[in-house]
Design a protein around this motif. Structure first.
Motif, PDB file in Angstrom:
ATOM      1  N   MET A  34       9.799 -12.200   4.037  1.00 60.27           N
ATOM      2  CA  MET A  34      10.413 -11.105   4.802  1.00 60.27           C
ATOM      3  C   MET A  34      10.148  -9.758   4.127  1.00 60.27           C
ATOM      4  O   MET A  34       9.858  -8.760   4.794  1.00 60.27           O
ATOM      5  CB  MET A  34      11.912 -11.351   4.956  1.00 60.27           C
ATOM      6  CG  MET A  34      12.209 -12.504   5.889  1.00 60.27           C
ATOM      7  SD  MET A  34      13.966 -12.952   5.966  1.00 60.27           S
ATOM      8  CE  MET A  34      14.732 -11.393   6.340  1.00 60.27           C
ATOM      9  N   TRP A  35      10.247  -9.740   2.792  1.00 64.98           N
ATOM     10  CA  TRP A  35       9.977  -8.518   2.030  1.00 64.98           C
ATOM     11  C   TRP A  35       8.536  -8.068   2.243  1.00 64.98           C
ATOM     12  O   TRP A  35       8.263  -6.903   2.518  1.00 64.98           O
ATOM     13  CB  TRP A  35      10.278  -8.783   0.549  1.00 64.98           C
ATOM     14  CG  TRP A  35       9.947  -7.671  -0.386  1.00 64.98           C
ATOM     15  CD1 TRP A  35      10.576  -6.461  -0.490  1.00 64.98           C
ATOM     16  CD2 TRP A  35       8.924  -7.670  -1.382  1.00 64.98           C
ATOM     17  NE1 TRP A  35      10.006  -5.716  -1.492  1.00 64.98           N
ATOM     18  CE2 TRP A  35       8.988  -6.437  -2.053  1.00 64.98           C
ATOM     19  CE3 TRP A  35       7.973  -8.605  -1.785  1.00 64.98           C
ATOM     20  CZ2 TRP A  35       8.129  -6.108  -3.098  1.00 64.98           C
ATOM     21  CZ3 TRP A  35       7.116  -8.280  -2.814  1.00 64.98           C
ATOM     22  CH2 TRP A  35       7.201  -7.040  -3.464  1.00 64.98           C
ATOM     23  N   ARG A  36       7.609  -9.015   2.150  1.00 66.26           N
ATOM     24  CA  ARG A  36       6.194  -8.683   2.357  1.00 66.26           C
ATOM     25  C   ARG A  36       5.940  -8.171   3.773  1.00 66.26           C
ATOM     26  O   ARG A  36       5.191  -7.211   3.972  1.00 66.26           O
ATOM     27  CB  ARG A  36       5.317  -9.896   2.071  1.00 66.26           C
ATOM     28  CG  ARG A  36       5.166 -10.189   0.617  1.00 66.26           C
ATOM     29  CD  ARG A  36       4.208 -11.356   0.378  1.00 66.26           C
ATOM     30  NE  ARG A  36       4.011 -11.560  -1.023  1.00 66.26           N
ATOM     31  CZ  ARG A  36       4.501 -12.586  -1.700  1.00 66.26           C
ATOM     32  NH1 ARG A  36       5.209 -13.529  -1.089  1.00 66.26           N
ATOM     33  NH2 ARG A  36       4.277 -12.699  -2.999  1.00 66.26           N
ATOM     34  N   ASP A  37       6.558  -8.807   4.757  1.00 67.17           N
ATOM     35  CA  ASP A  37       6.380  -8.362   6.142  1.00 67.17           C
ATOM     36  C   ASP A  37       6.890  -6.941   6.327  1.00 67.17           C
ATOM     37  O   ASP A  37       6.278  -6.134   7.015  1.00 67.17           O
ATOM     38  CB  ASP A  37       7.107  -9.291   7.112  1.00 67.17           C
ATOM     39  CG  ASP A  37       6.414 -10.622   7.289  1.00 67.17           C
ATOM     40  OD1 ASP A  37       5.239 -10.757   6.879  1.00 67.17           O
ATOM     41  OD2 ASP A  37       7.053 -11.534   7.843  1.00 67.17           O
ATOM     42  N   ARG A  38       8.016  -6.647   5.704  1.00 71.23           N
ATOM     43  CA  ARG A  38       8.605  -5.314   5.822  1.00 71.23           C
ATOM     44  C   ARG A  38       7.729  -4.263   5.159  1.00 71.23           C
ATOM     45  O   ARG A  38       7.662  -3.122   5.605  1.00 71.23           O
ATOM     46  CB  ARG A  38      10.000  -5.322   5.189  1.00 71.23           C
ATOM     47  CG  ARG A  38      10.844  -4.154   5.566  1.00 71.23           C
ATOM     48  CD  ARG A  38      12.301  -4.341   5.206  1.00 71.23           C
ATOM     49  NE  ARG A  38      12.588  -5.056   3.985  1.00 71.23           N
ATOM     50  CZ  ARG A  38      12.575  -4.517   2.768  1.00 71.23           C
ATOM     51  NH1 ARG A  38      12.266  -3.260   2.615  1.00 71.23           N
ATOM     52  NH2 ARG A  38      12.874  -5.242   1.711  1.00 71.23           N
ATOM     53  N   LEU A  39       7.038  -4.651   4.071  1.00 70.10           N
ATOM     54  CA  LEU A  39       6.195  -3.706   3.343  1.00 70.10           C
ATOM     55  C   LEU A  39       4.730  -3.785   3.745  1.00 70.10           C
ATOM     56  O   LEU A  39       3.888  -3.141   3.125  1.00 70.10           O
ATOM     57  CB  LEU A  39       6.300  -3.943   1.834  1.00 70.10           C
ATOM     58  CG  LEU A  39       7.662  -3.716   1.217  1.00 70.10           C
ATOM     59  CD1 LEU A  39       7.583  -3.884  -0.289  1.00 70.10           C
ATOM     60  CD2 LEU A  39       8.211  -2.361   1.560  1.00 70.10           C
ATOM     61  N   ALA A  40       4.439  -4.558   4.785  1.00 65.22           N
ATOM     62  CA  ALA A  40       3.046  -4.667   5.229  1.00 65.22           C
ATOM     63  C   ALA A  40       2.480  -3.267   5.405  1.00 65.22           C
ATOM     64  O   ALA A  40       3.148  -2.366   5.901  1.00 65.22           O
ATOM     65  CB  ALA A  40       2.963  -5.439   6.538  1.00 65.22           C
ATOM     66  N   LEU A  41       1.283  -3.097   4.960  1.00 67.90           N
ATOM     67  CA  LEU A  41       0.682  -1.765   4.958  1.00 67.90           C
ATOM     68  C   LEU A  41       0.733  -1.150   6.354  1.00 67.90           C
ATOM     69  O   LEU A  41       0.087  -1.653   7.272  1.00 67.90           O
ATOM     70  CB  LEU A  41      -0.753  -1.832   4.463  1.00 67.90           C
ATOM     71  CG  LEU A  41      -0.900  -2.285   3.024  1.00 67.90           C
ATOM     72  CD1 LEU A  41      -2.373  -2.329   2.644  1.00 67.90           C
ATOM     73  CD2 LEU A  41      -0.141  -1.387   2.079  1.00 67.90           C
ATOM     74  N   PRO A  42       1.520  -0.078   6.496  1.00 71.61           N
ATOM     75  CA  PRO A  42       1.674   0.541   7.811  1.00 71.61           C
ATOM     76  C   PRO A  42       0.456   1.362   8.221  1.00 71.61           C
ATOM     77  O   PRO A  42       0.303   1.706   9.369  1.00 71.61           O
ATOM     78  CB  PRO A  42       2.888   1.447   7.625  1.00 71.61           C
ATOM     79  CG  PRO A  42       2.864   1.803   6.175  1.00 71.61           C
ATOM     80  CD  PRO A  42       2.294   0.596   5.473  1.00 71.61           C
ATOM     81  N   HIS A  43      -0.377   1.664   7.268  1.00 73.16           N
ATOM     82  CA  HIS A  43      -1.551   2.499   7.520  1.00 73.16           C
ATOM     83  C   HIS A  43      -2.778   1.773   6.977  1.00 73.16           C
ATOM     84  O   HIS A  43      -2.670   0.892   6.153  1.00 73.16           O
ATOM     85  CB  HIS A  43      -1.427   3.842   6.797  1.00 73.16           C
ATOM     86  CG  HIS A  43      -0.120   4.508   7.031  1.00 73.16           C
ATOM     87  ND1 HIS A  43       0.198   5.124   8.208  1.00 73.16           N
ATOM     88  CD2 HIS A  43       0.967   4.645   6.241  1.00 73.16           C
ATOM     89  CE1 HIS A  43       1.413   5.623   8.129  1.00 73.16           C
ATOM     90  NE2 HIS A  43       1.905   5.345   6.950  1.00 73.16           N
ATOM     91  N   ARG A  44      -3.897   2.194   7.453  1.00 71.47           N
ATOM     92  CA  ARG A  44      -5.124   1.653   6.881  1.00 71.47           C
ATOM     93  C   ARG A  44      -5.197   2.042   5.413  1.00 71.47           C
ATOM     94  O   ARG A  44      -4.725   3.101   4.998  1.00 71.47           O
ATOM     95  CB  ARG A  44      -6.333   2.213   7.625  1.00 71.47           C
ATOM     96  CG  ARG A  44      -6.477   1.714   9.028  1.00 71.47           C
ATOM     97  CD  ARG A  44      -7.791   2.184   9.636  1.00 71.47           C
ATOM     98  NE  ARG A  44      -8.399   3.270   8.905  1.00 71.47           N
ATOM     99  CZ  ARG A  44      -8.698   4.445   9.432  1.00 71.47           C
ATOM    100  NH1 ARG A  44      -8.457   4.704  10.684  1.00 71.47           N
ATOM    101  NH2 ARG A  44      -9.261   5.385   8.700  1.00 71.47           N
ATOM    102  N   LEU A  45      -5.801   1.205   4.626  1.00 75.25           N
ATOM    103  CA  LEU A  45      -5.937   1.446   3.199  1.00 75.25           C
ATOM    104  C   LEU A  45      -6.630   2.782   2.930  1.00 75.25           C
ATOM    105  O   LEU A  45      -6.254   3.503   2.008  1.00 75.25           O
ATOM    106  CB  LEU A  45      -6.711   0.292   2.558  1.00 75.25           C
ATOM    107  CG  LEU A  45      -6.729   0.223   1.052  1.00 75.25           C
ATOM    108  CD1 LEU A  45      -5.311   0.208   0.479  1.00 75.25           C
ATOM    109  CD2 LEU A  45      -7.499  -0.993   0.598  1.00 75.25           C
ATOM    110  N   GLU A  46      -7.592   3.137   3.765  1.00 74.42           N
ATOM    111  CA  GLU A  46      -8.300   4.404   3.587  1.00 74.42           C
ATOM    112  C   GLU A  46      -7.350   5.590   3.752  1.00 74.42           C
ATOM    113  O   GLU A  46      -7.483   6.598   3.074  1.00 74.42           O
ATOM    114  CB  GLU A  46      -9.468   4.518   4.568  1.00 74.42           C
ATOM    115  CG  GLU A  46     -10.567   3.510   4.325  1.00 74.42           C
ATOM    116  CD  GLU A  46     -10.246   2.129   4.912  1.00 74.42           C
ATOM    117  OE1 GLU A  46      -9.372   2.004   5.793  1.00 74.42           O
ATOM    118  OE2 GLU A  46     -10.875   1.163   4.459  1.00 74.42           O
ATOM    119  N   ASP A  47      -6.390   5.479   4.669  1.00 70.75           N
ATOM    120  CA  ASP A  47      -5.411   6.550   4.872  1.00 70.75           C
ATOM    121  C   ASP A  47      -4.541   6.727   3.631  1.00 70.75           C
ATOM    122  O   ASP A  47      -4.242   7.853   3.227  1.00 70.75           O
ATOM    123  CB  ASP A  47      -4.519   6.259   6.073  1.00 70.75           C
ATOM    124  CG  ASP A  47      -5.282   6.275   7.394  1.00 70.75           C
ATOM    125  OD1 ASP A  47      -6.365   6.884   7.444  1.00 70.75           O
ATOM    126  OD2 ASP A  47      -4.781   5.671   8.355  1.00 70.75           O
TER     127      ASP A  47
END
Length: 93
Positions: free
Chosen positions: A61-74
């Motif tokens: 659940m923690w990982r899902d919540r912190l899933a990268l909201p933006h592309r890594l390049e951003d």
């Protein structure tokens, strides 16, 4: 560049990245950070390893919540902008 951890090889930079990814005063991230440090916390966000202090379900659940909201390049671009502005929190004198 394939992982967020590629952007942070030291604690200071890892903490800056966490400040972009995590809501202020996130209690779960704060506990993980206190146990393992910022670089390891970032690694655990992207990895499937056990997270100290969390069971498997809470870690997922923690990982899902912190899933990268933006592309890594951003995120890399934001970090570059922070470094170019001179606002890195490093002691200059």
């Amino acid at each position: 560049m394939s992982a967020i951890t590629d952007l942070a090889q030291d604690e200071r930079t890892a903490r800056m990245l966490l400040s972009i990814l995590v809501e202020p005063d996130d209690p779960v991230t704060g506990r993980v950070l206190a146990r393992v440090g910022a670089v390891e916390t970032l690694r655990l966000v992207e990895d499937e390893d056990a997270v100290p202090g969390l069971n498997r379900v809470d870690a997922a659940m923690w990982r899902d919540r912190l899933a990268l909201p933006h592309r890594l390049e951003d995120i890399a671009e934001r970090m570059h902008g922070i470094e170019q502005s001179g606002f890195t929190g490093a002691d200059t004198g």
